[in-house]
Design an enzyme around this catalytic site. Structure first.
Site, PDB file in Angstrom:
ATOM      1  CG  ASP A 194      -2.176   0.855   0.961  1.00 57.23           C
ATOM      2  OD1 ASP A 194      -3.196   0.656   1.631  1.00 57.23           O
ATOM      3  OD2 ASP A 194      -2.110   1.726   0.067  1.00 57.23           O
TER       4      ASP A 194
HETATM    5  C1  GLC Z   1      -4.342   4.392  -0.299  1.00 59.03           C
HETATM    6  C2  GLC Z   1      -5.199   3.208   0.090  1.00 59.03           C
HETATM    7  C3  GLC Z   1      -5.219   2.118  -0.934  1.00 59.03           C
HETATM    8  C4  GLC Z   1      -5.098   2.727  -2.317  1.00 59.03           C
HETATM    9  C5  GLC Z   1      -3.694   3.301  -2.408  1.00 59.03           C
HETATM   10  C6  GLC Z   1      -3.432   3.984  -3.752  1.00 59.03           C
HETATM   11  O1  GLC Z   1      -3.651   4.867   0.823  1.00 59.03           O
HETATM   12  O2  GLC Z   1      -4.932   2.612   1.358  1.00 59.03           O
HETATM   13  O3  GLC Z   1      -6.427   1.372  -0.755  1.00 59.03           O
HETATM   14  O4  GLC Z   1      -5.311   1.747  -3.304  1.00 59.03           O
HETATM   15  O5  GLC Z   1      -3.419   4.220  -1.361  1.00 59.03           O
HETATM   16  O6  GLC Z   1      -4.267   5.089  -3.898  1.00 59.03           O
END
Ligand code: GLC
Length: 743
Positions: free
Chosen positions: A276
């Protein structure tokens, strides 16, 4: 260089070509493939430490980066893809990802609302539309479905998942993955699905965003992991995203057992694990690693293939390999996974296959897509209460439509709105006008001042009463009031945890004043989560849960209020009487002192009932459904559950027939009941239907703390009905022989 005249390759050939490509790649090129940068306009996380802009631009221009997120549209995608294909030594194409969570340009209901439809076909169709639109804008990877089981509405991201039940969450995740990935990942209207967040993010303690998940192994295996395990088995998602949280003190990004042992080992996942945003470097903040170099070593060792926006792989993999602190084989396995998904997408056949100006202009926000959004919006609305037939509205009634959210064209788009235009949804007000209802509109009080970006706080109105008195007077003059209250789009979603689940701002005061002026009141709740509706439940005749329903919210809501649509939604999450009850869920343990009883020494609270205000699976209809003839029998390795349902009163309608199981005695305490099957049934007025469900070993067994699965002989209670409070039940005893022969 790549052979440009490639035809689509079969798996064996693909693996051979990957091996050949890997053998040519330098370590720098491998690190690039394992790095994912965000684009330059959307921000969905904090910037990485240090000023990386110059380095980022330079690496992108050299075509060294394997994938990007938050880059959308023909021109931008083509520019970056051209860098990768033309400027780099090996011309390896990039993948382009985006958070296409519930629609891309056409907004569908938020996932929690879609879950309330219990309509798997419509959910799959919505994901199919979203993929078609996203792919038409050059994207080939979505960071969805989020499959985190959630039991605590204080957590803002409950809007993004399928609620509190692991079985419902699993079958919905399968529908979404199938919708996103379609039949052929190489087709230019399909995208990689990403099952996230692996694992346990939905159990953030106290609903506090990014908090620790304190869970038992039994909860981990039986609740949290079920959607991940089942969706991998049944829908083959090609990507997983790990989670920000720790379990047992270990951040998911650095959890070898979870990612390499379980996901890639026991479960055999051969796609890509993407971290993430920043989760690799955040292991420093967790106090789990000393610095970025250790973060890179631990994340790669744990099976995190791609580093999103940490830069730790770029900064340290080279040194880690040279010093022998990291085995090159681990890096090669990660690169192989990335290349494999690029082959599956057909990007090696044609790096520009997702780029077509005509398709881009013809595919977005078509009438068919808007119609698909409207169709599932209707099915996602939950009628929570309807005393004395307050709904549907009667022809010609003079209605006072009140509430800033009734005119709000932005709130229905939800927080994860991808590439939708702000303020582009159909409002309730517009739909009332379109339906030519006899009504007057008053906005009541402002809920929020101005718009808020994804990462900025919202400014809730707590002191401006302008419009309040006019709305109360309008209520007084009307036959009936339709009051629309709740949350704006940015009051739920990531970074939007709340400890007070009442109506934000001055809305509760408006509710009580309007009710005092006219008791003939219908409350429509727009929200990204269960709110605490206790006061409303005690005073308001009819309450409709209308979530954030996407582009055609207004018409879907109005059609339910007027009776043109018979509501059929069922709650995917329990609604609490008080925020103090959270986490709250129907599939709870019985405890040693199940309460409440006449004395206080029983499980529960002294100041509020222990039950949900509105339980999981609850939802009313304008029809009345009666269940009968429940029969449960063991038959040829399965438990057959037979039941009849009749629409005894009211218009044609739909009912979600739900089947729950309680394992009465087992080697670990089991929940008082668990959803194991359901069917959404259409019944004409008076129509009677007999149904048969078949339960198998996987429906009757459970995982023990050591991760082993068991089905144990003994008595099982089967409950069937229209909510998790179903009383119609039958008991069956399974012998050891029966258990042995279960399929
Ligand atoms: C965010 C979220 C994740 C998302 C990623 C990219 O912090 O936790 O679900 O896909 O970053 O945007």
């Amino acid at each position: 260089m790549l052979n440009k005249s490639n035809t689509r390759t079969d798996t064996h050939d693909t693996e051979a070509r990957i091996t050949a490509l890997l053998s040519e790649m330098t370590l720098e090129e491998k690190m690039g493939q394992l790095t994912q940068f965000s684009g330059f306009y959307d921000v969905t996380g904090p910037p990485p430490p240090g000023d990386r802009e110059a380095q980022k631009h330079a690496l992108l221009q050299r075509g060294l980066i394997g994938s990007m997120l938050n880059v959308v549209g023909y021109d931008d995608v083509r520019a970056f893809q051209t860098y990768a294909v033309e400027n780099s030594r090996l011309g390896i194409p990039m993948m382009f990802a985006y958070d296409v969570i519930h629609g891309h340009k056409t907004m569908f209901p938020i996932p929690l609302a879609e879950a309330a439809s219990w309509d798997l076909d419509l959910i799959e169709k919505g994901a199919r539309v979203a993929a078609t639109e996203a792919a038409a804008q050059g994207l080939n990877w979505t960071f969805a479905p989020m499959v985190d089981v959630t039991r605590d509405a204080r957590w803002g991201r409950v809007m993004e998942g399928a609620g509190e039940d692991p079985y419902l969450g699993a079958v919905i995740a399968e529908a979404r993955v199938k919708g996103f990935q379609g039949e052929d990942l190489g087709s230019p209207d399909t995208v990689l699905a990403t099952v996230k967040h692996f694992a346990g993010y939905g159990f953030a303690e106290a609903g506090k965003e990014y908090n620790v998940a304190e869970v038992s192994q039994v909860t981990l295996f039986n609740t949290i992991l079920q959607p991940f395990r089942d969706v991998l088995e049944n829908a083959n998602p090609r990507s997983f995203m790990n989670a920000f949280n720790t379990i047992n003190g270990i951040p998911a990004t650095g959890d070898v057992e979870l990612q390499r042992g379980l996901l890639k080992g026991d479960w055999g996942f051969d796609g890509v694990v993407v971290s993430d945003w920043g989760s690799a470097i955040e292991m420093v903040s967790h106090g789990f690693v000393e610095d970025g170099r250790e973060a890179a070593r631990v994340a790669m060792t744990a099976g995190s293939d791609v580093d999103m926006e940490s830069y730790v792989y770029l900064d340290h993999l080279n040194d880690l390999v040279e010093t022998g602190d990291l085995d090159l084989e681990l890096i090669d396995d990660a690169v192989r996974r990335v290349l494999r998904t690029k082959f599956e997408l057909g990007l090696f056949d044609d790096p520009y296959r997702y780029l077509d100006r005509d398709r881009e202009s013809e595919t977005l926000m078509t009438q068919a897509h808007l119609q698909a959004s409207e169709e599932i919006a209707r099915k996602s609305i939950v009628l929570l209460k309807n005393h004395h037939g307050a709904l549907p509205l009667q022809q010609g009634e003079r209605v006072a439509l009140i509430g800033a959210l009734a005119a709000d064209k932005d709130a229905p788009l939800g927080n994860w709105r991808a590439h939708a235009e702000a303020h582009s949804a159909m409002s309730v007000l517009e739909a009332f006008e379109e339906a030519q209802l006899n009504f007057e509109y008053s906005h009541g009080v402002h809920v929020q001042w101005g718009d808020a970006g994804f990462e900025y706080p919202v400014h809730i109105n707590t002191d401006n009463w302008e419009g309040f008195d006019e709305a109360v007077e309008a209520a007084r003059q009307a036959d009936k009031v339709v009051l629309v209250l709740g949350e704006t789009a940015r009051q739920s979603g990531e970074g939007r945890s709340r400890v007070d689940l009442g109506f934000p701002g001055l809305q509760q005061q408006l509710l009580e004043a309007v009710h005092a002026a006219n008791h003939n009141l219908v409350l429509v709740v727009m929200s990204g989560r269960p709110l605490v509706l206790s006061w409303a439940d005690a005073h308001v005749p009819a309450i409709v849960q209308a979530w954030h329903l996407g582009h055609r919210a207004g018409r879907a809501i109005t059609d339910v209020l007027t009776g043109k649509e018979n509501p059929s939604g069922k709650l995917p999450m329990s609604f609490p009487r008080s925020v103090g009850q959270l986490p709250l869920y129907y599939n709870h343990m019985n405890t040693g002192r199940p309460g409440p009883k006449e004395t206080v020494v029983w499980a529960g609270y002294s100041d509020v009932e222990t039950t949900a205000l509105y339980p999981f699976g609850h939802g009313l209809s304008y029809s009345h459904f009666v269940y009968s003839n429940l029969a449960v029998a063991y038959h040829e390795g399965q438990i057959e559950v037979q039941v009849a349902v009749q629409n005894v009163e009211g218009p044609p309608g739909e009912e979600v027939v739900q089947v729950y199981v309680h394992d009465r005695v087992a080697s670990i305490a089991r929940p008082v009941r668990e959803l194991k099957a359901f069917k959404k049934l259409s019944l004409e007025s008076g129509e009677y239907q007999a149904l048969t469900f078949k339960l198998k070993a996987k429906d009757l067994g459970f995982y023990k703390a050591d991760g082993t699965f068991a089905v144990e002989a003994g008595e099982f209670d089967i409950y069937v009905g229209g909510s998790s409070c179903a009383q119609l039940s039958a008991r069956i005893r399974l012998s050891s022989e029966d258990v042995e022969s279960l399929v």
